[in-house]
Motif scaffolding. Structure first.
Motif, PDB file in Angstrom:
ATOM      1  N   GLU A   5     -34.481  -0.562 -21.433  1.00 11.74           N
ATOM      2  CA  GLU A   5     -34.363  -1.809 -22.200  1.00 11.74           C
ATOM      3  C   GLU A   5     -33.057  -2.511 -21.844  1.00 11.74           C
ATOM      4  O   GLU A   5     -32.005  -1.881 -21.729  1.00 11.74           O
ATOM      5  N   TYR A   6     -33.130  -3.838 -21.671  1.00  7.94           N
ATOM      6  CA  TYR A   6     -31.969  -4.639 -21.304  1.00  7.94           C
ATOM      7  C   TYR A   6     -31.649  -5.651 -22.404  1.00  7.94           C
ATOM      8  O   TYR A   6     -32.551  -6.092 -23.121  1.00  7.94           O
ATOM      9  N   ASP A   8     -30.867  -8.776 -22.072  1.00  5.52           N
ATOM     10  CA  ASP A   8     -31.525 -10.054 -21.790  1.00  5.52           C
ATOM     11  C   ASP A   8     -32.130 -10.009 -20.386  1.00  5.52           C
ATOM     12  O   ASP A   8     -31.832  -9.120 -19.587  1.00  5.52           O
ATOM     13  N   ALA A   9     -32.975 -11.002 -20.121  1.00  5.26           N
ATOM     14  CA  ALA A   9     -33.720 -11.006 -18.859  1.00  5.26           C
ATOM     15  C   ALA A   9     -32.825 -11.213 -17.647  1.00  5.26           C
ATOM     16  O   ALA A   9     -33.082 -10.658 -16.573  1.00  5.26           O
ATOM     17  N   MET A  12     -31.429  -7.967 -16.680  1.00  3.59           N
ATOM     18  CA  MET A  12     -32.502  -7.134 -16.143  1.00  3.59           C
ATOM     19  C   MET A  12     -32.800  -7.489 -14.690  1.00  3.59           C
ATOM     20  O   MET A  12     -32.941  -6.592 -13.842  1.00  3.59           O
ATOM     21  N   LYS A 189     -41.463  -8.721 -19.752  1.00  7.55           N
ATOM     22  CA  LYS A 189     -40.608  -9.418 -20.709  1.00  7.55           C
ATOM     23  C   LYS A 189     -41.411  -9.712 -21.976  1.00  7.55           C
ATOM     24  O   LYS A 189     -42.613  -9.965 -21.907  1.00  7.55           O
ATOM     25  N   HIS A 220     -38.991  -1.696 -16.750  1.00  3.81           N
ATOM     26  CA  HIS A 220     -37.834  -2.513 -17.082  1.00  3.81           C
ATOM     27  C   HIS A 220     -38.277  -3.601 -18.054  1.00  3.81           C
ATOM     28  O   HIS A 220     -39.161  -4.408 -17.732  1.00  3.81           O
ATOM     29  N   ALA A 222     -37.077  -6.584 -21.118  1.00  7.18           N
ATOM     30  CA  ALA A 222     -36.129  -7.386 -21.903  1.00  7.18           C
ATOM     31  C   ALA A 222     -36.940  -8.230 -22.866  1.00  7.18           C
ATOM     32  O   ALA A 222     -38.055  -8.665 -22.538  1.00  7.18           O
ATOM     33  N   LYS A 223     -36.370  -8.475 -24.032  1.00  8.81           N
ATOM     34  CA  LYS A 223     -37.094  -9.237 -25.051  1.00  8.81           C
ATOM     35  C   LYS A 223     -37.391 -10.657 -24.568  1.00  8.81           C
ATOM     36  O   LYS A 223     -38.473 -11.186 -24.755  1.00  8.81           O
TER      37      LYS A 223
END
Length: 224
Positions: A5-6, A8-9, A12, A189, A220, A222-223
């Motif tokens: 989990e990151y 933000d994109a 990532m 994402k 991988h 990101a929200k």
């Protein structure tokens, strides 16, 4: 499966580009040529931009798509055009692109020749995959014509896939080929994709084709 989990994109995309550069470098230590399979669409574009600037011996790298629409390169829906514009450029200009499309009305007319040209580049060393909210990956779509063949243990390298709601015939690497890649990365994402991934674990591969490639993969996320 390793879920990463990151915050933000943007982070990532940069981190994944660095990881892919390391994977390709590692593979090049043990082979004269390596094969890198990538998705189409706009999501991986920033990864391609960053990776194309990395100083690698790109002339020893084969690049292919994980799947493609059966359309010429100059068609607006061609994934090939996007990959060439954003990945096979800058320092990566010397990479060799291996196409899935050849001029023919239907892929079955020329698919044997297209596949023969890919056999020397097998197995895939590094693959990046996406996933839809319907849990498809590459062009392995639930309820599609061709999915059963693409999921078979003895599947060919390439499989044509058709679905009534898709405007074009798709050509996809089979699950066997994708899953046998030495390094597998899935890039997603949004909360909807995370929920779909969690749902996939309780379903069959026919219901959730992404499940066919998750074993040993780095996911991988990101929200946004």
């Amino acid at each position: 499966m390793n879920f990463i989990e990151y915050p933000d994109a943007d982070i990532m995309m940069m981190d994944l580009a660095n990881v892919l550069a390391e994977d390709l470098t590692d593979a090049l230590h043990s082979k004269d040529r390596v094969t890198f399979a990538v998705p189409g669409g706009t999501t991986p574009g920033p990864v391609f931009d960053a990776l194309s600037a990395v100083d690698l011996p790109w002339d020893r790298v084969n690049v292919m798509l994980t799947d493609e629409r059966w359309v010429p390169e100059d068609h607006e829906r061609s994934n090939t055009a996007l990959v060439k514009a954003r990945l096979i450029t800058n320092r990566a200009l010397g990479a060799r692109f291996l196409p899935f499309y050849a001029p023919a009305e239907q892929p079955e007319e020329v698919l044997a020749d297209v596949e023969a040209a890919l056999l020397g580049a097998m197995p895939v060393d590094v693959v990046v995959l996406g996933m839809g909210a319907d849990m498809h990956t590459a062009s392995l779509f639930p309820d599609s014509d061709g999915l059963e063949n693409a999921l078979a243990a003895d599947a060919p390298v390439l499989v044509p896939v058709r679905k009534p709601d898709l405007p074009d015939v798709r050509i996809t690497l089979s699950a066997r080929v994708l899953d046998s890649a030495l390094r597998k990365h899935v890039l997603i994402k949004g909360d909807d994709k995370k929920a779909a991934l969690e749902k996939a674990h309780g379903l069959s591969r026919r219901e959730a084709p992404i499940k066919a490639v998750l074993d040993g993969a780095d996911v991988h996320w990101a929200k946004e």
